[in-house]
Scaffold this motif. Structure first.
Motif, PDB file in Angstrom:
ATOM      1  N   CYS A 117      -3.075  -1.712  -4.468  1.00 15.36           N
ATOM      2  CA  CYS A 117      -2.317  -1.133  -3.356  1.00 15.36           C
ATOM      3  C   CYS A 117      -3.305  -0.432  -2.426  1.00 15.36           C
ATOM      4  O   CYS A 117      -4.288   0.143  -2.889  1.00 15.36           O
ATOM      5  CB  CYS A 117      -1.310  -0.118  -3.891  1.00 15.36           C
ATOM      6  SG  CYS A 117      -0.323   0.651  -2.587  1.00 15.36           S
ATOM      7  N   LEU A 119      -2.414   1.965  -0.056  1.00 13.40           N
ATOM      8  CA  LEU A 119      -1.839   3.114   0.651  1.00 13.40           C
ATOM      9  C   LEU A 119      -2.481   4.448   0.269  1.00 13.40           C
ATOM     10  O   LEU A 119      -2.205   5.467   0.893  1.00 13.40           O
ATOM     11  CB  LEU A 119      -0.321   3.156   0.468  1.00 13.40           C
ATOM     12  CG  LEU A 119       0.409   2.046   1.239  1.00 13.40           C
ATOM     13  CD1 LEU A 119       1.905   2.211   1.141  1.00 13.40           C
ATOM     14  CD2 LEU A 119       0.002   2.037   2.714  1.00 13.40           C
ATOM     15  N   GLY A 120      -3.294   4.436  -0.749  1.00 13.87           N
ATOM     16  CA  GLY A 120      -4.159   5.594  -1.021  1.00 13.87           C
ATOM     17  C   GLY A 120      -3.460   6.880  -1.427  1.00 13.87           C
ATOM     18  O   GLY A 120      -4.003   7.963  -1.165  1.00 13.87           O
ATOM     19  N   CYS A 121      -2.301   6.819  -2.073  1.00 13.87           N
ATOM     20  CA  CYS A 121      -1.687   8.069  -2.547  1.00 13.87           C
ATOM     21  C   CYS A 121      -2.671   8.718  -3.527  1.00 13.87           C
ATOM     22  O   CYS A 121      -3.178   8.052  -4.439  1.00 13.87           O
ATOM     23  CB  CYS A 121      -0.344   7.795  -3.217  1.00 13.87           C
ATOM     24  SG  CYS A 121       0.829   7.031  -2.087  1.00 13.87           S
ATOM     25  N   CYS A 124      -2.281   8.623  -7.463  1.00  5.10           N
ATOM     26  CA  CYS A 124      -1.840   7.358  -8.074  1.00  5.10           C
ATOM     27  C   CYS A 124      -3.018   6.539  -8.593  1.00  5.10           C
ATOM     28  O   CYS A 124      -3.989   6.300  -7.864  1.00  5.10           O
ATOM     29  CB  CYS A 124      -1.073   6.558  -7.033  1.00  5.10           C
ATOM     30  SG  CYS A 124      -0.669   4.898  -7.578  1.00  5.10           S
ATOM     31  N   THR A 126      -3.046   3.328  -9.345  1.00  3.34           N
ATOM     32  CA  THR A 126      -3.126   2.005  -8.713  1.00  3.34           C
ATOM     33  C   THR A 126      -3.947   2.058  -7.426  1.00  3.34           C
ATOM     34  O   THR A 126      -4.655   1.100  -7.078  1.00  3.34           O
ATOM     35  CB  THR A 126      -1.708   1.485  -8.387  1.00  3.34           C
ATOM     36  OG1 THR A 126      -0.904   1.576  -9.555  1.00  3.34           O
ATOM     37  CG2 THR A 126      -1.731   0.049  -7.911  1.00  3.34           C
ATOM     38  N   ALA A 127      -3.840   3.183  -6.709  1.00  8.01           N
ATOM     39  CA  ALA A 127      -4.520   3.312  -5.413  1.00  8.01           C
ATOM     40  C   ALA A 127      -6.022   3.066  -5.536  1.00  8.01           C
ATOM     41  O   ALA A 127      -6.655   2.565  -4.611  1.00  8.01           O
ATOM     42  CB  ALA A 127      -4.257   4.696  -4.832  1.00  8.01           C
ATOM     43  N   GLY A 164       1.803  -1.361  -6.378  1.00 13.81           N
ATOM     44  CA  GLY A 164       2.004  -1.835  -5.012  1.00 13.81           C
ATOM     45  C   GLY A 164       3.166  -1.194  -4.286  1.00 13.81           C
ATOM     46  O   GLY A 164       4.002  -0.514  -4.883  1.00 13.81           O
ATOM     47  N   GLU A 165       3.201  -1.419  -2.977  1.00 12.97           N
ATOM     48  CA  GLU A 165       4.281  -0.919  -2.127  1.00 12.97           C
ATOM     49  C   GLU A 165       5.201  -2.109  -1.812  1.00 12.97           C
ATOM     50  O   GLU A 165       4.841  -3.002  -1.034  1.00 12.97           O
ATOM     51  CB  GLU A 165       3.679  -0.323  -0.846  1.00 12.97           C
ATOM     52  CG  GLU A 165       4.653  -0.117   0.299  1.00 12.97           C
ATOM     53  CD  GLU A 165       5.932   0.627  -0.079  1.00 12.97           C
ATOM     54  OE1 GLU A 165       5.841   1.721  -0.656  1.00 12.97           O
ATOM     55  OE2 GLU A 165       7.035   0.111   0.207  1.00 12.97           O
ATOM     56  N   VAL A 198       7.307   4.120  -0.529  1.00  8.84           N
ATOM     57  CA  VAL A 198       6.761   5.420  -0.137  1.00  8.84           C
ATOM     58  C   VAL A 198       7.369   5.894   1.177  1.00  8.84           C
ATOM     59  O   VAL A 198       7.126   7.011   1.610  1.00  8.84           O
ATOM     60  CB  VAL A 198       5.223   5.401   0.044  1.00  8.84           C
ATOM     61  CG1 VAL A 198       4.513   5.321  -1.277  1.00  8.84           C
ATOM     62  CG2 VAL A 198       4.795   4.301   0.980  1.00  8.84           C
TER      63      VAL A 198
HETATM   64  S1  SF4 Z   1       1.235   2.074  -5.785  1.00  9.05           S
HETATM   65 FE1  SF4 Z   1       2.764   3.426  -4.820  1.00  9.05          FE
HETATM   66  S2  SF4 Z   1       2.109   5.496  -5.316  1.00  9.05           S
HETATM   67 FE2  SF4 Z   1       0.375   4.138  -5.710  1.00  9.05          FE
HETATM   68  S3  SF4 Z   1      -0.857   4.166  -3.816  1.00  9.05           S
HETATM   69 FE3  SF4 Z   1       0.553   2.453  -3.679  1.00  9.05          FE
HETATM   70  S4  SF4 Z   1       2.322   3.249  -2.616  1.00  9.05           S
HETATM   71 FE4  SF4 Z   1       1.165   5.038  -3.344  1.00  9.05          FE
END
Ligand code: SF4
Length: 353
Positions: A117, A119-121, A124, A126-127, A164-165, A198
Motif C-alpha cells: 500500500c 498511503l503511508g499510514c 501500519c 503494510t505501509a 491495501g486501500e 481510509v
Molecule cells: S493498508 Fe490501510 S492502514 Fe495501511 S497504509 Fe494502507 S491505507 Fe493505511
C-alpha cells in the motif's frame, strides 16, 4: 489477466463469462454453469465440472487458467481461532488474508485488495512495503475460495481490511464483492460484506451514488486534523470535516444503514479523555457507528494503551454521546500472537522470488 499465455477466468462476472462463451462458440447458458463451478463450488479443474460439455471443458483447458493464487504458508494462533494465510499471485507478488472464528462461532475473513500500500499510514505495517500491485477481482475472490477450502468452513462475513486501500482498487473490489453477494457465487448478504477505506472521498461519493449496499467503514483514528495529518497523510487531501460531510450524504441516501468509523487507540496519540470528548463533539452531528480498536503493536513506535486507559476512553466517549447519535463498539482483535490483528499485515520479502 494472462497467466502462462492463458487468460484467467476467475474474477469474471456472468456477463463477461457469456462473452467468453460466445467467443468460443459455446452456448450462453454455459456461463451460468461455469460461474457456479468457479465461485459456489470453488472447483479449479474443468474435468470436475460435471454438467459442462466436453467442448466447453476443452475450451477452458485450452484457453483458460483457473488459479490465481498459490498458498505459501499458514500460521495458526495459540487459541486456534485465527489463521493467517500467505499467498502468492501468479506474477509472484505476496499478500496475506486472515481467517477468524468469532466467539459466536461465525467465520470472518479479512481479505487484501492490494499487495502492499502506498498511503503511508504511520502506524501500519503494510505501509512499509509500498504499493506493489492492485489485486484483480479473481485474486481477491481466490483468497476466499482457498480459505473456504483449506478451512473446510463456510464463510459468514468478509471484511476488506487486509493489505491495501480498497477504494484505490475500486472496480476490482466492487466486482469481487458482487460475486461474494451473488446467490450463485458465495451467497453472502451485503450486510455481511464490509469495505474499509481510509477515506478516499471521491470514491465514497461514487459508492453512494452507485447505491452500493455493502457495509462501509472509514478509518478515522484521530479526533483532530493535527494528529490525523501526522498518522494518516491522506488527511491532508481529505480532512475530518470532509469525512463528516460525506457521512451526511450517506445518511441522506441510506435511511437505515450507517457508516462505521474505525478508531484505533494508540497510547499517547489519540487515547486521552480530551481526545474522547473531542471525538464525541465531531460525531455529534453524524449518525454513525464507532468501532474502538486497541492498537496491535508491530515493531514500530506506537504502543497499545493500558486496559485502564482504553476503558476510560470508552467510558468518556459514551458519557459524552449525549443524543445517542452514534453507536459505540469495541473490537479486541484476535490473532495478536501471529501478527494478524488490524494493521499488522506486512511481508518483509515483498516479491516471492
Ligand atoms: S493498508 Fe490501510 S492502514 Fe495501511 S497504509 Fe494502507 S491505507 Fe493505511
Amino acid at each position: 489477466m494472462v497467466h502462462d499465455n492463458k487468460m484467467i477466468l476467475k474474477g469474471l462476472n456472468v456477463e463477461e463469462l457469456k462473452s467468453w462463451c460466445i467467443d468460443n462458440n459455446l452456448s450462453g447458458f454455459r456461463a451460468d454453469q461455469i460461474y457456479e463451478w468457479l465461485y459456489l463450488h470453488g472447483v479449479n479443474n474443468p474435468d470436475k465440472m460435471g454438467n459442462l460439455s466436453k467442448k466447453c471443458r476443452d475450451a477452458i483447458h485450452n484457453t483458460q487458467s483457473l488459479s490465481t493464487l498459490k498458498l505459501i504458508s499458514k500460521t495458526v494462533s495459540e487459541n486456534k481461532q485465527t489463521v493467517k494465510y500467505l499467498f502468492q499471485t501468479t506474477d509472484s507478488y505476496l499478500l496475506e488474508a486472515v481467517s477468524m472464528i468469532t466467539e459466536s462461532n461465525r467465520h470472518t475473513v479479512c481479505v487484501s485488495s492490494q499487495s502492499g500500500c502506498n498511503l503511508g499510514c504511520d502506524f501500519c505495517a503494510t505501509a512499509k512495503m509500498g504499493l506493489l500491485k492492485n489485486l484483480s477481482a479473481g485474486e481477491i475472490i481466490d483468497q476466499l475460495i482457498m480459505i473456504r477450502r483449506l478451512s473446510n468452513t463456510r464463510i459468514d462475513n468478509v471484511v476488506y481490511m487486509g493489505m491495501g486501500e480498497p477504494f484505490l482498487n475500486y472496480s476490482n473490489v466492487i466486482k469481487s464483492a458482487k460475486i461474494l453477494n451473488n446467490q450463485k457465487g458465495f451467497n453472502i448478504s451485503v450486510n455481511k460484506i464490509t469495505i474499509s477505506t481510509v477515506g478516499i472521498v471521491s470514491k465514497i461519493k461514487k459508492f453512494i451514488q452507485d447505491e452500493e449496499r455493502f457495509g462501509l467503514a472509514i478509518s478515522l483514528n484521530a479526533s483532530n486534523d493535527n494528529v490525523r495529518d501526522v498518522i494518516m497523510p491522506i488527511n491532508k487531501k481529505w480532512s475530518i470535516q470532509d469525512l463528516i460531510e460525506v457521512n451526511k450524504s450517506y445518511v441522506k441516501k441510506n435511511k437505515r444503514k450507517r457508516i462505521t468509523f474505525e478508531y484505533v487507540l494508540m497510547d499517547g496519540i489519540n487515547s486521552s479523555s480530551e481526545d474522547a470528548i473531542e471525538l464525541s463533539k465531531i460525531l455529534q452531528s453524524a449518525k454513525c457507528k464507532v468501532n474502538i480498536i486497541p492498537y496491535n503493536e508491530t515493531d514500530g513506535k506506537y504502543k497499545r494503551p493500558s486496559d485502564g486507559i482504553i476503558n476510560k476512553f470508552i467510558k468518556t466517549l459514551s458519557l459524552n454521546n449525549k443524543n445517542n447519535n452514534f453507536q459505540i463498539m469495541v473490537r479486541w482483535s484476535n490473532g495478536l500472537d501471529i501478527d494478524a490483528g488490524c494493521g499488522q499485515l506486512a511481508i518483509t520479502n515483498n516479491k516471492g522470488e
